[in-house]
Design a protein around this motif. Sequence first.
Motif, PDB file in Angstrom:
ATOM      1  N   GLY A  55      -0.317  11.568  -6.450  1.00 48.75           N
ATOM      2  CA  GLY A  55      -1.747  11.309  -6.254  1.00 48.75           C
ATOM      3  C   GLY A  55      -2.131   9.961  -6.826  1.00 48.75           C
ATOM      4  O   GLY A  55      -1.499   9.448  -7.755  1.00 48.75           O
TER       5      GLY A  55
ATOM      6  N   ALA B 296       8.368  11.780   1.275  1.00 46.29           N
ATOM      7  CA  ALA B 296       7.266  11.102   0.582  1.00 46.29           C
ATOM      8  C   ALA B 296       6.786  11.829  -0.668  1.00 46.29           C
ATOM      9  O   ALA B 296       6.264  11.205  -1.584  1.00 46.29           O
ATOM     10  CB  ALA B 296       6.088  10.935   1.546  1.00 46.29           C
TER      11      ALA B 296
ATOM     12  N   GLY C 120       0.806  -1.239   0.000  1.00 42.60           N
ATOM     13  CA  GLY C 120       0.000   0.000   0.000  1.00 42.60           C
ATOM     14  C   GLY C 120       0.824   1.267   0.000  1.00 42.60           C
ATOM     15  O   GLY C 120       0.323   2.316  -0.382  1.00 42.60           O
ATOM     16  N   GLY C 121       2.084   1.210   0.481  1.00 38.22           N
ATOM     17  CA  GLY C 121       2.924   2.416   0.487  1.00 38.22           C
ATOM     18  C   GLY C 121       2.237   3.564   1.204  1.00 38.22           C
ATOM     19  O   GLY C 121       1.903   3.460   2.395  1.00 38.22           O
TER      20      GLY C 121
HETATM   21  C1  LIG Z   1       0.186  12.217   3.922  1.00 37.68           C
HETATM   22  C2  LIG Z   1      -0.196  11.935   2.491  1.00 37.68           C
HETATM   23  C3  LIG Z   1      -1.467  12.267   2.052  1.00 37.68           C
HETATM   24  C4  LIG Z   1      -1.846  11.999   0.735  1.00 37.68           C
HETATM   25  N1  LIG Z   1      -3.135  12.259   0.364  1.00 37.68           N
HETATM   26  C5  LIG Z   1      -3.556  11.877  -0.852  1.00 37.68           C
HETATM   27  C6  LIG Z   1      -4.933  11.920  -1.177  1.00 37.68           C
HETATM   28  O1  LIG Z   1      -5.797  12.247  -0.350  1.00 37.68           O
HETATM   29  N2  LIG Z   1      -5.307  11.526  -2.431  1.00 37.68           N
HETATM   30  C7  LIG Z   1      -4.393  11.076  -3.352  1.00 37.68           C
HETATM   31  O2  LIG Z   1      -4.787  10.740  -4.482  1.00 37.68           O
HETATM   32  N3  LIG Z   1      -3.074  10.993  -3.054  1.00 37.68           N
HETATM   33  C8  LIG Z   1      -2.641  11.358  -1.828  1.00 37.68           C
HETATM   34  N4  LIG Z   1      -1.325  11.210  -1.489  1.00 37.68           N
HETATM   35  C9  LIG Z   1      -0.369  10.749  -2.521  1.00 37.68           C
HETATM   36  C10 LIG Z   1      -0.535   9.262  -2.847  1.00 37.68           C
HETATM   37  O3  LIG Z   1      -0.748   8.538  -1.675  1.00 37.68           O
HETATM   38  C11 LIG Z   1       0.712   8.758  -3.563  1.00 37.68           C
HETATM   39  O4  LIG Z   1       0.961   9.565  -4.713  1.00 37.68           O
HETATM   40  C12 LIG Z   1       0.611   7.306  -4.006  1.00 37.68           C
HETATM   41  O5  LIG Z   1       0.087   6.480  -2.991  1.00 37.68           O
HETATM   42  C13 LIG Z   1       2.023   6.834  -4.385  1.00 37.68           C
HETATM   43  O6  LIG Z   1       1.964   5.477  -4.735  1.00 37.68           O
HETATM   44  P1  LIG Z   1       3.270   4.738  -5.260  1.00 37.68           P
HETATM   45  O7  LIG Z   1       2.955   3.303  -5.360  1.00 37.68           O
HETATM   46  O8  LIG Z   1       3.772   5.398  -6.504  1.00 37.68           O
HETATM   47  O9  LIG Z   1       4.390   5.009  -4.160  1.00 37.68           O
HETATM   48  P2  LIG Z   1       4.438   4.539  -2.651  1.00 37.68           P
HETATM   49  O10 LIG Z   1       3.093   4.515  -2.080  1.00 37.68           O
HETATM   50  O11 LIG Z   1       5.488   5.376  -2.019  1.00 37.68           O
HETATM   51  O12 LIG Z   1       4.938   3.030  -2.741  1.00 37.68           O
HETATM   52  C14 LIG Z   1       6.283   2.697  -3.005  1.00 37.68           C
HETATM   53  C15 LIG Z   1       6.577   1.412  -2.261  1.00 37.68           C
HETATM   54  O13 LIG Z   1       7.897   1.001  -2.582  1.00 37.68           O
HETATM   55  C16 LIG Z   1       8.488   0.439  -1.431  1.00 37.68           C
HETATM   56  N5  LIG Z   1       9.944   0.486  -1.605  1.00 37.68           N
HETATM   57  C17 LIG Z   1      10.771   1.561  -1.526  1.00 37.68           C
HETATM   58  N6  LIG Z   1      12.046   1.174  -1.758  1.00 37.68           N
HETATM   59  C18 LIG Z   1      12.018  -0.148  -1.997  1.00 37.68           C
HETATM   60  C19 LIG Z   1      13.023  -1.116  -2.308  1.00 37.68           C
HETATM   61  N7  LIG Z   1      14.315  -0.778  -2.443  1.00 37.68           N
HETATM   62  N8  LIG Z   1      12.650  -2.408  -2.478  1.00 37.68           N
HETATM   63  C20 LIG Z   1      11.335  -2.781  -2.370  1.00 37.68           C
HETATM   64  N9  LIG Z   1      10.354  -1.900  -2.069  1.00 37.68           N
HETATM   65  C21 LIG Z   1      10.690  -0.599  -1.901  1.00 37.68           C
HETATM   66  C22 LIG Z   1       7.980   1.319  -0.303  1.00 37.68           C
HETATM   67  O14 LIG Z   1       8.071   0.650   0.935  1.00 37.68           O
HETATM   68  C23 LIG Z   1       6.544   1.560  -0.746  1.00 37.68           C
HETATM   69  O15 LIG Z   1       5.639   0.629  -0.202  1.00 37.68           O
HETATM   70  C24 LIG Z   1      -0.912  11.432  -0.172  1.00 37.68           C
HETATM   71  C25 LIG Z   1       0.373  11.107   0.268  1.00 37.68           C
HETATM   72  C26 LIG Z   1       0.724  11.331   1.593  1.00 37.68           C
HETATM   73  C27 LIG Z   1       2.093  10.938   2.068  1.00 37.68           C
END
Ligand SMILES: Cc1cc2nc3c(=O)[nH]c(=O)nc-3n(C[C@H](O)[C@H](O)[C@H](O)COP(=O)(O)OP(=O)(O)OC[C@H]3O[C@@H](n4cnc5c(N)ncnc54)[C@H](O)[C@@H]3O)c2cc1C
Length: 477
Positions: free
Chosen positions: A460, A424, A56-57
């Motif tokens: 997002g 983040a 879920g990150g």
């Molecule tokens: C406080 C907050 C509020 C937010 N509010 C909103 C909102 O209301 N609406 C919205 O649309 N967006 C919101 N966002 C943004 C949104 O959550 C993110 O843009 C989106 O979830 C990012 O998804 P992702 O999979 O790209 O990255 P991430 O969710 O960062 O996932 C990346 C994953 O990679 C893993 N990882 C990192 N390095 C390694 C490695 N070397 N090996 C294996 N795994 C690794 C991490 O542990 C993580 O689980 C918010 C973000 C935050 C922090």
Amino acid sequence: MTTETAGGPTGPAARPAPHRVVIVGGGVTGLVAARQILRDRPETTVTVLEASERLGGQVLAIDVDGVAVDVGAEAIHLGAPAAADLARALGLDATVIAARRGQSVLLTRRGLRPLPAGVGPTGPTRVGPVLRSGILSWHAIVRAGLEPLTRRRQAADVAVGDFVQGRFGREVTDTFVDPLLGNLHSGDIHRLSLQATAKQLVPVAESGTSLLLRALRKPTPPPRRPDEPAPLPMFASWPGGLGALVDALASSLEGHATVRTAVRVEAIGRTGDTWRVDTGEGPVEADAVVVAVGPRPAAVLLGPHSPATARALEAVDTASVATVVLAYEREAAEQNPVLRDANGLLLNSSQSGVLKAMTNMSRKWPLGHPSWHIVRVSVGRAGSRVAVDLSDAQMIAAASGELATLIGLNATPVFATVVRWPDAMPQLTVGHPGRMAAARAELAGIPGLHLAGSAADGLGLTSTIASGVQVARTLVG
Ligand SMILES: Cc1cc2nc3c(=O)[nH]c(=O)nc-3n(C[C@H](O)[C@H](O)[C@H](O)COP(=O)(O)OP(=O)(O)OC[C@H]3O[C@@H](n4cnc5c(N)ncnc54)[C@H](O)[C@@H]3O)c2cc1C
């Protein structure tokens, strides 16, 4: 022919050759990419490697006295087709809940005022509500009204704040764009790229179209066709929070992909046509690797193979942010008009102390706590270390104290906790689109190496969903 099972990755076999794909990162981007690859080519062997103990990150809920409260993302924009399609395909349209109607309040020159209808992250899209709100000075209204005369054609990679300011003047930018778009990105609107953070304005900038004339002439949308699915709420979640999306994505992979948590990818190496993904638990071989992590780890993993990608990712600053969850006794909290009637509070960056925004969770979502009113305060932005340096106690004291002063709240929290999100929020500043295009061009020449996620494709959930779908389609071909 493979047939679809509920929530399962499906679709006819498009290509005969089995293909081993490793996805680095089990956030929404990585999970969507895994699901889409399996839909488009079900015979692919997909492995998702996630460093932390959970999927879920940046989507995470914590338990607050028996109630799940999102402390990362808290709303998904289902107005975006890729997000709505995914929600429907996962069967999540049946349980979706809409954010309760009601505006956020802005701290304006006239004190706290409801955000006028039609104001979005890049400013007003409707004229009447802004004029009637009395938020803008007459000087600002006259300046904004000159937009059809001052508009000009521009390159799209300009700062989004500069673009809006050039069109409508400083007061509009400071009053609306800084608190909305600036807070969404935890960044400086005079550095963030229009092309990377407000793609819908790219044709407007390039063609020199007047936003004001467009807003005045806005055609009524055509009626829904009988075969069109009913629209989903624009801003949505699910009972128990956005974890429902992560759970549904994870279940769609069950039995189809290998998903490993607590496995950190340390390096990616290559022997001939085979990629070797090194982890603390040993290597995993793959024909293709999708890197779906934040900009810094992505630069470490991809940099040795693609200097242009290293340059693009290393240039991405990140903002560290934190979420402070505060709970108040409902009776006391709901005597306060903001907590009773508004979905949140937004501040301009020059007005904010530790608190930069507040989401009124108990009003916005049916959290269902029997006696507490729960809010979350957002802390931290690019260039500030407040979300890293303050202790929990300091952050809670500052967040609750500032909230009480800003909204005139006469109650003390009965529960408070802090969740930190270091590094983040990628800051996609002017120049990022060009650097990323160079990175993508170079990666296209390296068979089997792919980049996805918010550092590449925008912040997002809607952008990350689109990014996950897109990388899967590129990979499957
Ligand atoms: C406080 C907050 C509020 C937010 N509010 C909103 C909102 O209301 N609406 C919205 O649309 N967006 C919101 N966002 C943004 C949104 O959550 C993110 O843009 C989106 O979830 C990012 O998804 P992702 O999979 O790209 O990255 P991430 O969710 O960062 O996932 C990346 C994953 O990679 C893993 N990882 C990192 N390095 C390694 C490695 N070397 N090996 C294996 N795994 C690794 C991490 O542990 C993580 O689980 C918010 C973000 C935050 C922090």
